[in-house]
Design a protein around this motif. Structure first.
Motif, PDB file in Angstrom:
ATOM      1  N   GLU A  57       0.775  -1.245  -0.110  1.00  0.00           N
ATOM      2  CA  GLU A  57       0.117   0.020  -0.035  1.00  0.00           C
ATOM      3  C   GLU A  57       0.785   1.224   0.016  1.00  0.00           C
ATOM      4  OE1 GLU A  57      -2.641  -1.140   3.324  1.00  0.00           O
ATOM      5  OE2 GLU A  57      -4.241  -1.840   1.748  1.00  0.00           O
ATOM      6  N   PHE A  60       1.401   1.630  -3.534  1.00  0.00           N
ATOM      7  CA  PHE A  60       0.118   2.375  -4.327  1.00  0.00           C
ATOM      8  C   PHE A  60       0.208   3.656  -3.805  1.00  0.00           C
ATOM      9  CE2 PHE A  60      -2.470  -1.743  -3.385  1.00  0.00           C
ATOM     10  CZ  PHE A  60      -1.366  -2.338  -4.348  1.00  0.00           C
ATOM     11  N   GLU A  86      -5.018   4.676   2.338  1.00  0.00           N
ATOM     12  CA  GLU A  86      -4.135   3.424   2.258  1.00  0.00           C
ATOM     13  C   GLU A  86      -2.906   3.624   3.424  1.00  0.00           C
ATOM     14  OE1 GLU A  86      -5.200   1.100   0.419  1.00  0.00           O
ATOM     15  OE2 GLU A  86      -4.662   1.497  -1.607  1.00  0.00           O
ATOM     16  N   THR A 133      -0.421  -0.571  -9.719  1.00  0.00           N
ATOM     17  CA  THR A 133      -1.554  -0.089  -8.691  1.00  0.00           C
ATOM     18  C   THR A 133      -2.941  -0.375  -9.294  1.00  0.00           C
ATOM     19  OG1 THR A 133       0.198   1.541  -7.879  1.00  0.00           O
ATOM     20  CG2 THR A 133      -2.094   1.876  -7.454  1.00  0.00           C
ATOM     21  N   GLU A 137      -5.295  -2.751  -7.542  1.00  0.00           N
ATOM     22  CA  GLU A 137      -6.600  -1.992  -6.930  1.00  0.00           C
ATOM     23  C   GLU A 137      -7.811  -2.817  -7.345  1.00  0.00           C
ATOM     24  OE1 GLU A 137      -7.285   0.833  -4.663  1.00  0.00           O
ATOM     25  OE2 GLU A 137      -5.501  -0.218  -4.088  1.00  0.00           O
ATOM     26  N   THR A 140      -8.352  -6.100  -5.509  1.00  0.00           N
ATOM     27  CA  THR A 140      -8.688  -5.870  -4.207  1.00  0.00           C
ATOM     28  C   THR A 140     -10.245  -5.549  -4.206  1.00  0.00           C
ATOM     29  OG1 THR A 140      -7.836  -3.625  -4.172  1.00  0.00           O
ATOM     30  CG2 THR A 140      -6.614  -5.318  -3.276  1.00  0.00           C
ATOM     31  N   GLU A 172     -11.854  -0.225   0.221  1.00  0.00           N
ATOM     32  CA  GLU A 172     -11.226  -0.428  -1.377  1.00  0.00           C
ATOM     33  C   GLU A 172     -12.180  -0.260  -2.297  1.00  0.00           C
ATOM     34  OE1 GLU A 172      -8.185  -1.341  -2.383  1.00  0.00           O
ATOM     35  OE2 GLU A 172      -7.290  -1.085  -0.117  1.00  0.00           O
ATOM     36  N   HIS A 175     -12.466   3.677  -3.112  1.00  0.00           N
ATOM     37  CA  HIS A 175     -11.380   4.210  -3.727  1.00  0.00           C
ATOM     38  C   HIS A 175     -10.867   3.418  -5.036  1.00  0.00           C
ATOM     39  CE1 HIS A 175      -8.487   2.625  -0.838  1.00  0.00           C
ATOM     40  NE2 HIS A 175      -8.139   1.715  -2.089  1.00  0.00           N
ATOM     41  N   LYS A 176     -11.982   2.406  -5.460  1.00  0.00           N
ATOM     42  CA  LYS A 176     -11.339   1.536  -6.325  1.00  0.00           C
ATOM     43  C   LYS A 176     -10.973   2.045  -7.872  1.00  0.00           C
ATOM     44  CE  LYS A 176     -16.039   0.111  -8.188  1.00  0.00           C
ATOM     45  NZ  LYS A 176     -16.741  -0.857  -8.594  1.00  0.00           N
TER      46      LYS A 176
END
Length: 285
Positions: A57, A60, A86, A133, A137, A140, A172, A175-176
């Motif tokens: 993270e 990221f 994050e 990232t 992302e 996740t 997650e 903010h995807k």
């Protein structure tokens, strides 16, 4: 059709706020061992995931921070809040990781391997960091969706650890698309074809490496529980790909990535997380 406009015309919803929630979890009971209802395999898989989060993270955060000078308006605000979210995720998973019995499990070995892989990702440059990232992302977010749809997986988990994973999944999802939208800005001068094939290639390689690495880390943890190397890897693969299938259950969401014009908010799943959002908004307040 271009990469900035999906067939449905979807973009990040204008009324979506990325909100850092500075919540701390009491994870002391994780020290008691197999916190996922006594299941050594499931505990090993989620501990393996957690061991990748603090360094991953931070990657990221830096990947988005590298392009912050290009951002304006709401996306700039979302990027700042993405970084804050994050950072808190990294802190809480570091706490969970610190409670794994390091005398019994090869935690230091796995963490050193993760740091080495993150270092290699950083050395490939800023765009490579951002590509890793956006692919991870999406992965996740897919697992978060699976969590929301199949909450029974954590039915017998330690309550505070269960809350940690729900909170993480909800944020997650929230903010995807932030890193993806940053990618769209950073590549605004690219052709749609170049952008499409670059992100698909990145997802292909990230998928292979991420799933393989998580399985290997989890198997190493299981070996400390007395499994043979072969039996450990077999048990982990069954958990992630067959039952409950934490990687395979979200295959429709995963493959949406390969559609030209894809955007993460083509699938608006805020309703599925509304209850969790209200719970954690209240907890943060």
């Amino acid at each position: 059709m271009t990469e900035t406009q999906t067939p449905q015309g979807k973009t990040t919803p204008a009324d979506l706020d990325v909100t850092p929630r500075d919540i701390r979890f009491d994870l002391a009971d994780a020290q008691k061992g197999h916190w996922l209802g006594g299941d050594p395999v499931g505990t090993a898989v989620f501990n393996a995931l957690s061991l990748t989060f603090p360094d991953g993270e931070r990657l990221f955060m830096d990947a988005v921070r590298n392009y912050r000078h290009l951002l304006t308006g709401k996306l700039l605000d979302d990027a700042r809040n993405f970084i804050a979210q994050e950072a808190i995720h990294s802190r809480e998973h570091h706490q969970l990781n610190s409670l794994i019995d390091r005398d019994r499990y090869p935690v230091a070995e796995i963490e050193e391997t993760v740091r080495g892989r993150v270092k290699m990702a950083r050395e490939r440059g800023q765009m490579a960091m951002l590509l890793s990232t956006i692919a991870l992302e999406h992965f996740t977010a897919m697992m978060a969706e699976t969590h929301a749809r199949h909450q029974d997986l954590f039915d017998k988990a330690n309550p505070e650890v269960e809350k940690l994973w729900r909170w993480h999944a909800m944020e997650e999802t929230e903010h995807k698309a932030v890193a993806y939208d940053v990618f769209m800005v950073a590549t605004k001068d690219w052709s749609a074809r170049r952008r499409y094939f670059t992100r698909c290639r990145a997802m292909f390689f990230v998928t292979i490496m991420f799933t393989r690495n998580i399985c290997r880390y989890a198997a190493r943890l299981l070996e400390a529980d007395g499994y043979s190397p072969k039996a450990a890897l077999k048990a982990v693969n069954a958990f992630v790909w067959d039952k409950p299938g934490v990687f395979s259950r979200g295959w429709k969401t995963y493959f949406a990535w390969y559609r030209p014009g894809f955007h993460p908010w083509d699938q608006d799943d805020r309703a599925a997380f509304a209850g969790w959002k209200a719970e954690f908004d209240a907890a943060a307040a």
